[in-house]
Design a protein around this motif. Structure first.
Motif, PDB file in Angstrom:
ATOM      1  N   GLU A   1      -1.452   6.724   0.770  1.00 24.18           N
ATOM      2  CA  GLU A   1      -2.814   6.201   0.860  1.00 24.18           C
ATOM      3  C   GLU A   1      -3.214   6.024   2.319  1.00 24.18           C
ATOM      4  O   GLU A   1      -4.349   6.323   2.714  1.00 24.18           O
ATOM      5  CB  GLU A   1      -2.904   4.868   0.117  1.00 24.18           C
ATOM      6  CG  GLU A   1      -4.303   4.268   0.052  1.00 24.18           C
ATOM      7  CD  GLU A   1      -4.323   2.976  -0.730  1.00 24.18           C
ATOM      8  OE1 GLU A   1      -4.697   1.935  -0.138  1.00 24.18           O
ATOM      9  OE2 GLU A   1      -3.953   3.009  -1.927  1.00 24.18           O
ATOM     10  N   GLU A   2      -2.287   5.546   3.124  1.00 22.83           N
ATOM     11  CA  GLU A   2      -2.557   5.366   4.547  1.00 22.83           C
ATOM     12  C   GLU A   2      -2.739   6.714   5.247  1.00 22.83           C
ATOM     13  O   GLU A   2      -3.615   6.872   6.108  1.00 22.83           O
ATOM     14  CB  GLU A   2      -1.413   4.584   5.189  1.00 22.83           C
ATOM     15  CG  GLU A   2      -1.253   3.174   4.623  1.00 22.83           C
ATOM     16  CD  GLU A   2       0.007   2.490   5.118  1.00 22.83           C
ATOM     17  OE1 GLU A   2       0.698   3.071   5.987  1.00 22.83           O
ATOM     18  OE2 GLU A   2       0.295   1.370   4.662  1.00 22.83           O
TER      19      GLU A   2
ATOM     20  N   THR B   1       2.266   4.667   1.078  1.00 24.60           N
ATOM     21  CA  THR B   1       2.221   5.327   2.383  1.00 24.60           C
ATOM     22  C   THR B   1       1.246   6.491   2.377  1.00 24.60           C
ATOM     23  O   THR B   1       0.535   6.737   3.355  1.00 24.60           O
ATOM     24  CB  THR B   1       3.625   5.816   2.770  1.00 24.60           C
ATOM     25  OG1 THR B   1       4.525   4.715   2.725  1.00 24.60           O
ATOM     26  CG2 THR B   1       3.640   6.414   4.163  1.00 24.60           C
TER      27      THR B   1
ATOM     28  N   GLU C   1      -6.048   8.261   4.165  1.00 24.50           N
ATOM     29  CA  GLU C   1      -7.179   7.508   4.707  1.00 24.50           C
ATOM     30  C   GLU C   1      -7.528   8.028   6.094  1.00 24.50           C
ATOM     31  O   GLU C   1      -8.701   8.116   6.467  1.00 24.50           O
ATOM     32  CB  GLU C   1      -6.826   6.017   4.773  1.00 24.50           C
ATOM     33  CG  GLU C   1      -7.995   5.109   5.143  1.00 24.50           C
ATOM     34  CD  GLU C   1      -7.596   3.646   5.081  1.00 24.50           C
ATOM     35  OE1 GLU C   1      -7.047   3.137   6.085  1.00 24.50           O
ATOM     36  OE2 GLU C   1      -7.798   3.031   4.023  1.00 24.50           O
ATOM     37  N   GLU C   2      -6.522   8.373   6.874  1.00 22.51           N
ATOM     38  CA  GLU C   2      -6.742   8.939   8.203  1.00 22.51           C
ATOM     39  C   GLU C   2      -7.295  10.350   8.114  1.00 22.51           C
ATOM     40  O   GLU C   2      -8.204  10.732   8.865  1.00 22.51           O
ATOM     41  CB  GLU C   2      -5.435   8.954   8.989  1.00 22.51           C
ATOM     42  CG  GLU C   2      -5.589   9.563  10.382  1.00 22.51           C
ATOM     43  CD  GLU C   2      -4.267   9.706  11.119  1.00 22.51           C
ATOM     44  OE1 GLU C   2      -4.265  10.268  12.224  1.00 22.51           O
ATOM     45  OE2 GLU C   2      -3.223   9.248  10.589  1.00 22.51           O
TER      46      GLU C   2
ATOM     47  N   THR D   1       0.265  13.708  11.156  1.00 25.55           N
ATOM     48  CA  THR D   1      -0.519  13.759   9.921  1.00 25.55           C
ATOM     49  C   THR D   1      -0.793  15.181   9.446  1.00 25.55           C
ATOM     50  O   THR D   1      -0.699  15.462   8.245  1.00 25.55           O
ATOM     51  CB  THR D   1      -1.838  12.984  10.096  1.00 25.55           C
ATOM     52  OG1 THR D   1      -1.534  11.604  10.374  1.00 25.55           O
ATOM     53  CG2 THR D   1      -2.689  13.051   8.831  1.00 25.55           C
TER      54      THR D   1
ATOM     55  N   LYS E   1       8.393   4.275   5.211  1.00 25.16           N
ATOM     56  CA  LYS E   1       8.310   2.847   4.923  1.00 25.16           C
ATOM     57  C   LYS E   1       9.282   2.409   3.837  1.00 25.16           C
ATOM     58  O   LYS E   1      10.308   1.788   4.116  1.00 25.16           O
ATOM     59  CB  LYS E   1       6.871   2.481   4.514  1.00 25.16           C
ATOM     60  CG  LYS E   1       6.623   0.996   4.357  1.00 25.16           C
ATOM     61  CD  LYS E   1       5.221   0.690   3.818  1.00 25.16           C
ATOM     62  CE  LYS E   1       4.138   1.139   4.758  1.00 25.16           C
ATOM     63  NZ  LYS E   1       2.789   0.729   4.256  1.00 25.16           N
TER      64      LYS E   1
ATOM     65  N   ARG F   1       0.849  -1.195   0.000  1.00 20.46           N
ATOM     66  CA  ARG F   1       0.000   0.000   0.000  1.00 20.46           C
ATOM     67  C   ARG F   1       0.881   1.240   0.000  1.00 20.46           C
ATOM     68  O   ARG F   1       1.823   1.332   0.808  1.00 20.46           O
ATOM     69  CB  ARG F   1      -0.891   0.051   1.240  1.00 20.46           C
ATOM     70  CG  ARG F   1      -2.021  -0.930   1.260  1.00 20.46           C
ATOM     71  CD  ARG F   1      -2.944  -0.617   2.431  1.00 20.46           C
ATOM     72  NE  ARG F   1      -3.708   0.596   2.201  1.00 20.46           N
ATOM     73  CZ  ARG F   1      -4.347   1.266   3.166  1.00 20.46           C
ATOM     74  NH1 ARG F   1      -4.244   0.863   4.417  1.00 20.46           N
ATOM     75  NH2 ARG F   1      -5.043   2.345   2.882  1.00 20.46           N
TER      76      ARG F   1
END
Length: 495
Positions: A38-39, A36, A42-43, A260, A287, A34
Motif C-alpha cells: 500500500e505504501e 507495505t 501510494e508513491e 520503487t 517490514k 499498513r
C-alpha cells in the motif's frame, strides 16, 4: 468451518474486508498495520513504460504477454495517428501504463523530436508516478539482410544517458530468423534426430543473431542492454519459447531498475514466476518479515490483524487478474488458514488439536514422535481440497494477541511460505492459458491441491525442525527466521 469444494462460490469481503481488519486491533487506530505494498503503490501506483517501434514489429503481442492483458495498441498505418502522450491502460492489469511511439523512419525527424520532448516532460523532474520508468525500443531481427538500426534509432538510443531512463533494445521476431535457418538445412542435417535438429537450428540462429545484430548495437553504445523475443505463441509451441523469451526481457529490464520502479516492474509483469517470488520476498523483507521471531511491528495486535498485513502484501505482489477479488475473500483466507494451522501445535499436541490427526498426517509433516502415536496410519490420498476445517483449538488460539512464542513463529513462517508457494503453483498453471487469464475458483482450488500434494508436508517438517521450542530462544536472539523463510520458498518453488 470447512473448506470449499470446486463448485463452491467465493464471496469477496465487503464490509468485513481485509482493509478493515487492520483496524481490528487492541492498539489505537493511529498505529494500524499498513501493508507495505500500500505504501509502495501510494508513491507510484503503476509501472510506466514507453514502447517504440514500427507497426508490425510485434509490440501488441509483446505487451500482452508480458503484462497478461488483451490489448490492441494504436495502429501506425497512418502517419501521425499515434499519440505518444496517450496513456494506454487495461482494466485487466491496473499496475502498468503504456505509452506507444512509432519507429523512426529514414529522413523523418518529427517522431524523434516528439519522443525527445515527451521524455523531457516525463524525466527526473516529474513526480514518481508520472515518470517513464523504462523504454523498450523494438527492432525486428533482420532475417533476409538489411540494416538493423535506422539513423533515428541510433540517435534515440543516445537519449538513455541524457534522460537517465533505462532503455532495452528488444529484437523481435527471432523465430523468423530461426525459420530462415531451418529452410537452409542440408539433407545431411535433416537426417539427424528431431532434438538434434532443434539444437542445430538454435545454435546457427544464435550465431547469426550475434553476428548481425550485436556489432551495430555495440557501435552505438557498448553498455546498452538488449533482449530478443519470438513471435509469441507461434514458435515452436504456444508456451515454451514465448515464455522463455519474455522472461528474458522481464529479467533484463529489472536489472536496470531500482527502488520503487523495480517493485512496480515486478508486480506489474505476468510472465516471470521468479520475478514474482523475488518481489514477494523483497516486499516482505521491507517490514513484516524482517525479525519475524521478534517482530517490533506485531506486539499488541491481534493475530488476525498481523496475518491480514502479510496476506495483502503477498497477494498484491503477484497481481493476478482477479476482478472478483477471490484471493482476498473470506473463503480463500479460510483455506489458507486450514493449511497453515497444521504447523502450529507441538508434535506431541497434534492429536489434541485435530480430531482426525492420523488422516491428516500426510499434510501435517510431523516427525517420528507423532507417527508413533498412530502407527497404523498409512499415507492417505487427500481428495481435492480435503475437508480439513479449522480446529476449535486453532480458532481459540487465533483470537489471541501476537506473542513472541515458538507457536506464533511456526504459524507465520508457515503462512508466508504456504501462501507464496500456492501463488507460485497458481501462476504457473495460468501461464500457458489464453490471455488475459482471468482467475477462477477452480484455478485456486487446483493450486491448493497441488501444493498440498507436493510440498506442504516437507515445508512444515522443516519449519518444525527450525522453530522447535528448545531452539526458540536462540532463534529469537539471532532474529534471522526470515532467512529460513526465503530458503524454504526458493527450495520448494515450482521449476
Amino acid at each position: 468451518m470447512s473448506s470449499l469444494c470446486l463448485l463452491d462460490v467465493y464471496v469477496p469481503l465487503n464490509a468485513q474486508s481485509l482493509s478493515s481488519i487492520f483496524h481490528n486491533s487492541t492498539m489505537a487506530d493511529s498505529q494500524i498495520l499498513r501493508p507495505t505494498t500500500e505504501e509502495i503503490l501510494e508513491e507510484c501506483p503503476r509501472f510506466r513504460i514507453l514502447v517504440v517501434g514500427r507497426s508490425g514489429v510485434g509490440k501488441s503481442s509483446l505487451i500482452n504477454h508480458v503484462f497478461g492483458v488483451d490489448l490492441a495498441i494504436v495502429s501506425h498505418r497512418i502517419r501521425g495517428e499515434c499519440n505518444i502522450e496517450q496513456e494506454i491502460t487495461s482494466e485487466q492489469n491496473p499496475r502498468f501504463v503504456l505509452h506507444d511511439s512509432m519507429g523512426f523512419e529514414p529522413g523523418q525527424t518529427q517522431t524523434y523530436d516528439t519522443a525527445k520532448a515527451f521524455l523531457v516532460s516525463r524525466g527526473e523532474g516529474a513526480a514518481p508516478k508520472d515518470r517513464v520508468h523504462a523504454i523498450w525500443l523494438c527492432i525486428q531481427v533482420p532475417y533476409a539482410g538489411g540494416r538493423v538500426f535506422e539513423t533515428g534509432d541510433e540517435e534515440f538510443l543516445k537519449l538513455a544517458d541524457e534522460f537517465k531512463v533505462p532503455i532495452i533494445v528488444v529484437f523481435t521476431q527471432f523465430d523468423k530468423l530461426m525459420s530462415a535457418v531451418e529452410k537452409n538445412l542440408t539433407d545431411k542435417d535433416l537426417q539427424k534426430s528431431e532434438s538434434k535438429i532443434d539444437a542445430l537450428v538454435n545454435k546457427r540462429a544464435d550465431e547469426e543473431f550475434k553476428k548481425t545484430c550485436l556489432p551495430p548495437l555495440r557501435r552505438i553504445n557498448r553498455k546498452l542492454s538488449y533482449a530478443r523475443t519470438s513471435e509469441l505463441g507461434k514458435w515452436p509451441t504456444p508456451s515454451e519459447r514465448a515464455t522463455a523469451t519474455v522472461v528474458e526481457l522481464v529479467s533484463t529490464t529489472q536489472t536496470l531498475l531500482e527502488g520503487t520502479p523495480w517493485f512496480l516492474s515486478a508486480i506489474s509483469q505476468r510472465a516471470s514466476a521468479r520475478a514474482k517470488i523475488d518481489v514477494s520476498i523483497r516486499v516482505g523483507m521491507k517490514k513484516y518479515w524482517r525479525g519475524l521471531a521478534s517482530s517490533t511491528h506485531f506486539p499488541g495486535f491481534k493475530l488476525e490483524t498481523c496475518l491480514a498485513a502479510i496476506h495483502v502484501d503477498i497477494i498484491a505482489s503477484w497481481n493476478f487478474n482477479d476482478p472478483d477479488n477471490l484471493l482476498n475473500s473470506e473463503p480463500f483466507l479460510t483455506q489458507m488458514k486450514e493449511i497453515s494451522q497444521l504447523v502450529i501445535p507441538d508434535e506431541l499436541e497434534v492429536k489434541s488439536w485435530f480430531k482426525n490427526a492420523e488422516k491428516l498426517q500426510p499434510l501435517i509433516g510431523v516427525g517420528a514422535a507423532v507417527a508413533t502415536q498412530f502407527p497404523a496410519a498409512a499415507p492417505v490420498v487427500i481428495p481435492v481440497i480435503a475437508v480439513i476445517g479449522l480446529s476449535a483449538m486453532f480458532i481459540a488460539w487465533f483470537a489471541s494477541v501476537y506473542e513472541r512464542t515458538a507457536e506464533v513463529l511456526r504459524f507465520f513462517m508457515g503462512y508466508i511460505v504456504d501462501l507464496t508457494l500456492v501463488m507460485d503453483h497458481l501462476f504457473l498453471a495460468l501461464l500457458p492459458g489464453q490471455l488475459p487469464r482471468r482467475l477462477t475458483a477452480v484455478d485456486i482450488n487446483l493450486a491448493l491441491e497441488n501444493y498440498k500434494k507436493l510440498d506442504v508436508a516437507a515445508v512444515h517438517t522443516k519449519i518444525r525442525k527450525y522453530a522447535k521450542t528448545s531452539s526458540f530462544k536462540k532463534i529469537y536472539r539471532s532474529n534471522n527466521a526470515e532467512k529460513e523463510v526465503k530458503d524454504l520458498i526458493k527450495t520448494h518453488r515450482a521449476r
